[in-house]
Enzyme design. Structure first.
Site, PDB file in Angstrom:
ATOM      1  N   CYS A 196       0.832  -1.211   0.000  1.00 47.67           N
ATOM      2  CA  CYS A 196       0.000   0.000   0.000  1.00 47.67           C
ATOM      3  C   CYS A 196       0.861   1.254   0.000  1.00 47.67           C
ATOM      4  O   CYS A 196       1.732   1.411   0.833  1.00 47.67           O
ATOM      5  CB  CYS A 196      -0.904  -0.015   1.236  1.00 47.67           C
ATOM      6  SG  CYS A 196      -1.738   1.559   1.517  1.00 47.67           S
ATOM      7  N   CYS A 220       0.345   3.302   3.485  1.00 47.67           N
ATOM      8  CA  CYS A 220       0.721   2.783   4.809  1.00 47.67           C
ATOM      9  C   CYS A 220       2.037   3.432   5.275  1.00 47.67           C
ATOM     10  O   CYS A 220       2.887   3.794   4.461  1.00 47.67           O
ATOM     11  CB  CYS A 220       0.881   1.265   4.755  1.00 47.67           C
ATOM     12  SG  CYS A 220      -0.666   0.364   5.017  1.00 47.67           S
ATOM     13  N   HIS A 249      -4.413   0.435   7.980  1.00 45.12           N
ATOM     14  CA  HIS A 249      -4.903   0.128   6.635  1.00 45.12           C
ATOM     15  C   HIS A 249      -6.309  -0.485   6.638  1.00 45.12           C
ATOM     16  O   HIS A 249      -7.057  -0.361   5.662  1.00 45.12           O
ATOM     17  CB  HIS A 249      -3.915  -0.857   5.977  1.00 45.12           C
ATOM     18  CG  HIS A 249      -4.188  -1.168   4.554  1.00 45.12           C
ATOM     19  ND1 HIS A 249      -3.697  -0.397   3.521  1.00 45.12           N
ATOM     20  CD2 HIS A 249      -4.913  -2.167   3.971  1.00 45.12           C
ATOM     21  CE1 HIS A 249      -4.101  -0.912   2.364  1.00 45.12           C
ATOM     22  NE2 HIS A 249      -4.843  -1.978   2.613  1.00 45.12           N
ATOM     23  N   ASN A 272     -13.308   9.394  -1.933  1.00 47.99           N
ATOM     24  CA  ASN A 272     -13.850   8.332  -2.777  1.00 47.99           C
ATOM     25  C   ASN A 272     -13.691   7.053  -1.996  1.00 47.99           C
ATOM     26  O   ASN A 272     -12.578   6.713  -1.602  1.00 47.99           O
ATOM     27  CB  ASN A 272     -13.052   8.190  -4.081  1.00 47.99           C
ATOM     28  CG  ASN A 272     -13.236   9.368  -4.993  1.00 47.99           C
ATOM     29  OD1 ASN A 272     -14.328   9.915  -5.091  1.00 47.99           O
ATOM     30  ND2 ASN A 272     -12.168   9.774  -5.656  1.00 47.99           N
ATOM     31  N   SER A 290      -8.595   4.371  -5.358  1.00 49.77           N
ATOM     32  CA  SER A 290      -7.483   3.580  -5.855  1.00 49.77           C
ATOM     33  C   SER A 290      -6.962   2.627  -4.800  1.00 49.77           C
ATOM     34  O   SER A 290      -6.109   1.794  -5.075  1.00 49.77           O
ATOM     35  CB  SER A 290      -6.372   4.520  -6.312  1.00 49.77           C
ATOM     36  OG  SER A 290      -5.986   5.351  -5.237  1.00 49.77           O
ATOM     37  N   HIS A 318      -7.027   1.900   1.851  1.00 47.01           N
ATOM     38  CA  HIS A 318      -6.490   2.604   3.025  1.00 47.01           C
ATOM     39  C   HIS A 318      -7.336   3.861   3.279  1.00 47.01           C
ATOM     40  O   HIS A 318      -7.634   4.591   2.345  1.00 47.01           O
ATOM     41  CB  HIS A 318      -5.022   2.984   2.758  1.00 47.01           C
ATOM     42  CG  HIS A 318      -4.291   3.388   3.991  1.00 47.01           C
ATOM     43  ND1 HIS A 318      -3.289   2.628   4.553  1.00 47.01           N
ATOM     44  CD2 HIS A 318      -4.434   4.460   4.806  1.00 47.01           C
ATOM     45  CE1 HIS A 318      -2.855   3.227   5.647  1.00 47.01           C
ATOM     46  NE2 HIS A 318      -3.537   4.338   5.810  1.00 47.01           N
ATOM     47  N   HIS A 335      -8.489   7.228   3.400  1.00 43.43           N
ATOM     48  CA  HIS A 335      -7.879   8.481   2.928  1.00 43.43           C
ATOM     49  C   HIS A 335      -8.881   9.304   2.135  1.00 43.43           C
ATOM     50  O   HIS A 335      -9.898   8.782   1.674  1.00 43.43           O
ATOM     51  CB  HIS A 335      -6.666   8.185   2.036  1.00 43.43           C
ATOM     52  CG  HIS A 335      -7.050   7.602   0.699  1.00 43.43           C
ATOM     53  ND1 HIS A 335      -7.429   6.290   0.541  1.00 43.43           N
ATOM     54  CD2 HIS A 335      -7.147   8.166  -0.536  1.00 43.43           C
ATOM     55  CE1 HIS A 335      -7.726   6.063  -0.733  1.00 43.43           C
ATOM     56  NE2 HIS A 335      -7.576   7.190  -1.404  1.00 43.43           N
ATOM     57  N   GLN A 349      -9.101  13.207  -0.421  1.00 40.03           N
ATOM     58  CA  GLN A 349      -8.313  14.128  -1.239  1.00 40.03           C
ATOM     59  C   GLN A 349      -8.741  15.566  -0.990  1.00 40.03           C
ATOM     60  O   GLN A 349      -9.853  15.827  -0.517  1.00 40.03           O
ATOM     61  CB  GLN A 349      -8.510  13.814  -2.711  1.00 40.03           C
ATOM     62  CG  GLN A 349      -8.010  12.452  -3.133  1.00 40.03           C
ATOM     63  CD  GLN A 349      -7.943  12.357  -4.655  1.00 40.03           C
ATOM     64  OE1 GLN A 349      -7.450  13.263  -5.339  1.00 40.03           O
ATOM     65  NE2 GLN A 349      -8.458  11.276  -5.200  1.00 40.03           N
TER      66      GLN A 349
HETATM   67  P1  H2U Z   1      -8.159   8.070  -4.637  1.00 35.94           P
HETATM   68  O1  H2U Z   1      -8.107   6.753  -3.969  1.00 35.94           O
HETATM   69  O2  H2U Z   1      -9.390   8.881  -4.259  1.00 35.94           O
HETATM   70  O3  H2U Z   1      -7.958   7.946  -6.119  1.00 35.94           O
HETATM   71  O4  H2U Z   1      -6.933   8.951  -4.074  1.00 35.94           O
HETATM   72  C1  H2U Z   1      -5.625   8.524  -4.082  1.00 35.94           C
HETATM   73  C2  H2U Z   1      -4.713   9.567  -4.704  1.00 35.94           C
HETATM   74  O5  H2U Z   1      -3.365   9.191  -4.398  1.00 35.94           O
HETATM   75  C3  H2U Z   1      -4.792   9.651  -6.224  1.00 35.94           C
HETATM   76  O6  H2U Z   1      -5.281  10.933  -6.572  1.00 35.94           O
HETATM   77  C4  H2U Z   1      -2.524   9.630  -5.445  1.00 35.94           C
HETATM   78  C5  H2U Z   1      -3.344   9.452  -6.710  1.00 35.94           C
HETATM   79  O7  H2U Z   1      -2.984  10.432  -7.650  1.00 35.94           O
HETATM   80  N1  H2U Z   1      -1.276   8.873  -5.393  1.00 35.94           N
HETATM   81  C6  H2U Z   1      -0.108   9.509  -4.999  1.00 35.94           C
HETATM   82  O8  H2U Z   1      -0.116  10.714  -4.772  1.00 35.94           O
HETATM   83  N2  H2U Z   1       1.047   8.781  -4.887  1.00 35.94           N
HETATM   84  C7  H2U Z   1       1.160   7.445  -5.161  1.00 35.94           C
HETATM   85  O9  H2U Z   1       2.219   6.877  -4.987  1.00 35.94           O
HETATM   86  C8  H2U Z   1      -0.023   6.715  -5.664  1.00 35.94           C
HETATM   87  C9  H2U Z   1      -1.325   7.467  -5.740  1.00 35.94           C
HETATM   88 ZN    ZN Z   2      -2.314   1.088   3.713  1.00 36.17          ZN
END
Ligand code: H2U
Ligand code: ZN
Length: 350
Positions: free
Chosen positions: A52, A55, A116, A156, A164, A167, A169, A171
Site C-alpha cells: 500500500c 501505509c 490500513h 472516494n 485507488s 487505506h 484516505h 483528497q
Molecule cells: P483516490 O483513492 O481517491 O484515487 O486517491 C488517491 C490519490 O493518491 C490519487 O489521486 C494519489 C493518486 O494520484 N497517489 C499519490 O499521490 N502517490 C502514489 O504513490 C499513488 C497514488
Molecule cells: Zn495502507
C-alpha cells in the site's frame, strides 16, 4: 385502479441548490434486474499492507517514502491534477466558441489513520475528530492563498467509486476558480437570501425537522437527511444546525459532533447491505475568494451508487444522460431503510 398518493406515481422534484429536477418513478422498483452484478470486495482486512502506497514507512510514486506516522498524514498528490505554477507558452483561445484558460491549484492526499484496515465507519469518533481538525487546517491554509478561491475536500470510498486504495484516505483539491457545482450552489443560496431574507439551508433544515420523514440520524449540532431531491438511491446530506460557512468556524463541540455523525451515518450505510458501502462524499464550504459569504451554509454530500444490494448499482445512462436524473425508490423510503439500520457496525457483530 385505486387512487395513489402523489409520492407513488411518477413525479419530478426540484433541487433548489443545483436548480435542476429529478424524475421519481416509485413504481419501477419491481422490475427484474438482468444487468451487471458487481463483484463483492472480498479482500481480507489487514492493519498493514506492504504493497500500500499510503501505509506508514512505505514508498510512493517518485521515490517518496511515507513517514512512520501515527495519526493523520498529508502529502502533495504525486499525480496532482492541478499545479500551482504551470509554465506555458502561447495564448489559449477566448471567444464564444473556443474558450480556454489556465487553471492553477494544488492537490493533496490526507490519510485518516495509519491503520490500513479502517474506514470512517470503523474509526473511533475521537480519531475522526483529528481528521476533522486536519480538514479544517487544510481549508484554512489553502484558502488563505491569494491564488486559491475554493477548497474541495472529498473522499472516494470503494473500488466501485474509483478509489485507488482501501487505506482510509481522502483528497483535497484547491482551485483558482470556484468549480461549477459549488458556484451554482452559491448562486442559489445568494438569490434565496435576497428573496427570502433567510438562509436556504437553515430553512431547509427547519422544514426537514418538521417533516421528520427524511432525517436518518442527528445530534445536537448536525442533521443527516436524504434530501427531498436526492438522485442517488441512498444519497444523503449532512447539514449543520447553526449557520456556519466552513470548518474553521466550528467549536470543538461541533468538530466532535461532525465526526460522530459521519461515523454513525457510514455505519448505517455499511449495515444496509452488510458491505463496505461505496460512496463519493465531500464538503461544500464557503469559497475562499476573499469575499464575505453570509449566504453560505456548511454541508456535506454523500453520493453512494448501490441500489438494491451490495452488487447492484445505479448508472446514470440513457434518459439520465440525455434528459434528467431519475430514481426508483422514493427518498422517503430510502430514509426509512437507513433509519431501520443499527449503529453498531456489522463487523463488530461477527
Ligand atoms: P483516490 O483513492 O481517491 O484515487 O486517491 C488517491 C490519490 O493518491 C490519487 O489521486 C494519489 C493518486 O494520484 N497517489 C499519490 O499521490 N502517490 C502514489 O504513490 C499513488 C497514488
Ligand atoms: Zn495502507
Amino acid at each position: 385502479m385505486s387512487e395513489q398518493s402523489w409520492q407513488q406515481v411518477p413525479h419530478r422534484r426540484f433541487n433548489p441548490l443545483e436548480r435542476r429536477w429529478v424524475l421519481v418513478s416509485p413504481h419501477r422498483t419491481q422490475r427484474p434486474w438482468q444487468g451487471e452484478v458487481a463483484k463483492l470486495d472480498a479482500t481480507p482486512r489487514v492493519h498493514y499492507d506492504p504493497q500500500c502506497y499510503l501505509c506508514p514507512g512505505n514508498e510512493r510514486a517518485g521515490g517518496h517514502k511515507n513517514p512512520d506516522y501515527a495519526g493523520t498524514f498529508i502529502f502533495d498528490n504525486d499525480y496532482a491534477a492541478l499545479l500551482p505554477d504551470a509554465k506555458f507558452t502561447g495564448q489559449p483561445p477566448h471567444d464564444a466558441l473556443f474558450c480556454a484558460e489556465p487553471e492553477r491549484g494544488l492537490c493533496r492526499v490526507l490519510c485518516f489513520s495509519p491503520d490500513h484496515s479502517l474506514t470512517v465507519a470503523r474509526m473511533r469518533p475521537a480519531e475522526l475528530e483529528r481528521v476533522v481538525e486536519a480538514w479544517s487546517a487544510q481549508y484554512e491554509e489553502l484558502g488563505a492563498r491569494p491564488d486559491i478561491r475554493h477548497v474541495e475536500i472529498f473522499e472516494n470510498r470503494g473500488a466501485m467509486m474509483g478509489a485507488s486504495n482501501p487505506h482510509p484516505h481522502g483528497q483535497i483539491w484547491a482551485t483558482e476558480h470556484v468549480p461549477d457545482t459549488p458556484r451554482l450552489e452559491g448562486e442559489s443560496q445568494r438569490v434565496y437570501r435576497a428573496e427570502h431574507g433567510s438562509c436556504l439551508l437553515c430553512d431547509y433544515v427547519a422544514r426537514e425537522s418538521q417533516a421528520a420523514e427524511r432525517i436518518v440520524c442527528e445530534n445536537e449540532e448536525f442533521v443527516a437527511v436524504v434530501p427531498f431531491w436526492a438522485v442517488w438511491p441512498f444519497e444523503t446530506m449532512i447539514l449543520s444546525r447553526a449557520h456556519l460557512g466552513a470548518m474553521p468556524e466550528f467549536s470543538q463541540k461541533q468538530r466532535a459532533a461532525l465526526a460522530s455523525l459521519m461515523q454513525r451515518l457510514t455505519t448505517r450505510y455499511d449495515n444496509l447491505f452488510s458491505t463496505s458501502f461505496p460512496y463519493t462524499m465531500g464538503f461544500h464550504q464557503a469559497p475562499t475568494d476573499g469575499e464575505a459569504h453570509p449566504e453560505w451554509h456548511f454541508h456535506a454530500h454523500y453520493y453512494p451508487p448501490l441500489l438494491r444490494s451490495a452488487t447492484v448499482r445505479k448508472f446514470m445512462v440513457g434518459f439520465e444522460m440525455l434528459g434528467m436524473p431519475q430514481r426508483d425508490i422514493t427518498p422517503e423510503s430510502a430514509a426509512e431503510r437507513l433509519r431501520a439500520q443499527g449503529e453498531t457496525h456489522f463487523d463488530a457483530r461477527l
